[in-house]
Structure formats: C-alpha cells, structure tokens
Design an enzyme around this catalytic site. Structure first.
Site, PDB file in Angstrom:
ATOM      1  N   HIS A 158      -2.078  -1.352  -4.085  1.00  0.00           N
ATOM      2  CA  HIS A 158      -3.719  -1.622  -5.023  1.00  0.00           C
ATOM      3  C   HIS A 158      -4.157   0.007  -4.316  1.00  0.00           C
ATOM      4  CE1 HIS A 158      -4.525  -1.677  -0.105  1.00  0.00           C
ATOM      5  NE2 HIS A 158      -3.835  -0.756   0.226  1.00  0.00           N
TER       6      HIS A 158
ATOM      7  N   SER B 162       0.855  -1.002   0.128  1.00  0.00           N
ATOM      8  CA  SER B 162       0.144  -0.237   0.371  1.00  0.00           C
ATOM      9  C   SER B 162       0.934   1.181  -0.276  1.00  0.00           C
ATOM     10  CB  SER B 162      -0.338   0.155   1.060  1.00  0.00           C
ATOM     11  OG  SER B 162      -1.636   1.061   1.071  1.00  0.00           O
TER      12      SER B 162
END
Length: 212
Positions: free
Chosen positions: A131, A106
């Site tokens: 993501h 992330s």
C-alpha cells in the site's frame, strides 16, 4: 504487568554447542546468525532497523561474498527505518536472499522484494500486502503542507523502488498501492515481489532458503 517483549526474550531458547574449548551456549538467534541468517520480525522501527543493519554489516565483514539469508515476518512500520535496512541491503557486497514466513506487509513487502534477484522466496501460506505510505500530522497549516509534500515524495520514491524490483510499470505500481492490496504467495510471485514459492528445502544441510 510484565513487558511482553521482556517476557518473550526470557523465553528465547538457548543452544549448547560443543567446541574444542568445551561447551558454549548461544541464544537461538545468535546461533542462527553464525549461519548468516537474520530474522526481521515484528514492526519495523528504529531499534529493530539498527539491529538488522548492524547484523548485515557484521556478516559482510565476516565474508563479503557469502550469501546472507533474511527471514521476514513483519506487519511493516516506519518508512525511514525500513529504508535504512533497504539501503544497507543494496549497499553491502554479499547477496541477500529474502524469505517471507507469515506475513510481509507495507515496508515488510518492500524489503521482501529488495532481495537479490532469483533469491526472493515465500512460503506457500504467507501473506503479502502492499500500500501507499500514510501519516497523520498536527500543527500549523504551513507545517501540515510541508509534511503532506514529504509524504508524497516518499510515496513516489517507494513506487520507484517497487518498479525497480518487480519489473512492473510505474502506473501498475501506483494503481496497486492506491489501497491496501493483499496478495497470496502465488500472487506475489506473479506480481514480481518474490521469485519463487517454496514449501520445502532441497538440501537439508543448507542453512538458508536455497532451493533446487
């Protein structure tokens, strides 16, 4: 039950250094900071972000031209906290090299990619995950709509940052970040998040992740 963070900090080893004024003791992270090494470990949140930003600014004041090394092992966290670190990395004058140990997921992967060009590294067994941002909101319908629009704005901005640092097209980044995308170190190199996968240091005396 004891706070696990407090327990962890109590276990941080101390390093004794001989100086011309006698012995001086440092915790291991402070000693490594003297070598211009910063550790970005654990969830990215405001407290951790403040510490990392402060260390970056301190090292710039110490020497505005000498490289700073950042070791990353993070599952990600709060987007705005991560962007505070990102903006500071781009703002300061010293080049910042990044090295992934363990994982960079992330926001951790974005900060890994944000290192100076040709100075972004990963150890061979590290895992990288990218993501799109996520969030959960409650309240009045209008407020939920406003929050939804803000997260879409953040998604667009994060995509643009990945495009800038990886060299991928916007469409490729958008498709890759649609769901959790897990990458090996070699896959992260091919994707443009890191420049090189390393398994040993070329110069044993060098404190940062320099390679031949």
């Amino acid at each position: 039950m004891r706070d696990p963070v407090e327990t962890y900090m109590n276990l941080v080893p101390m390093v004794v250094e001989q100086t011309n004024r006698g012995e001086r003791a440092y915790d291991i992270f402070s000693r490594l900071l003297k070598e211009r090494i910063i550790f970005l470990t654990g969830p990215v949140e405001d407290g951790m972000s403040t510490l990392v930003v402060a260390q970056l600014l301190f090292l710039e004041a110490e020497n505005p031209k000498k490289e700073i090394s950042m070791y990353i092992n993070s599952p990600g966290g709060v987007v705005t906290s991560g962007l505070a670190i990102y903006d500071t990395m781009q703002f300061i004058r010293p080049p910042v090299s990044t090295l992934c140990t363990g994982q960079a997921a992330s926001m951790g992967s974005l900060l890994l990619a944000a290192g100076h060009k040709d100075m972004r590294f990963s150890l061979p067994n590290a895992r990288i995950m990218v993501h799109q941002p996520s969030g959960g909101f409650q309240g009045q319908a209008t407020d939920i709509m406003l929050h939804a629009q803000e997260i879409l704005n953040l998604k667009k901005r994060l995509n643009e940052i990945y495009v800038h640092h990886t060299g991928q097209t916007y469409k490729a980044i958008e498709d890759a970040l649609e769901r959790d995308k897990f990458l090996t170190a070699d896959m992260a190199r091919d994707f443009g998040i890191v420049d090189k996968v390393i398994d040993k240091r070329a110069e044993e005396s060098a404190p940062g992740p320099k390679v031949a």
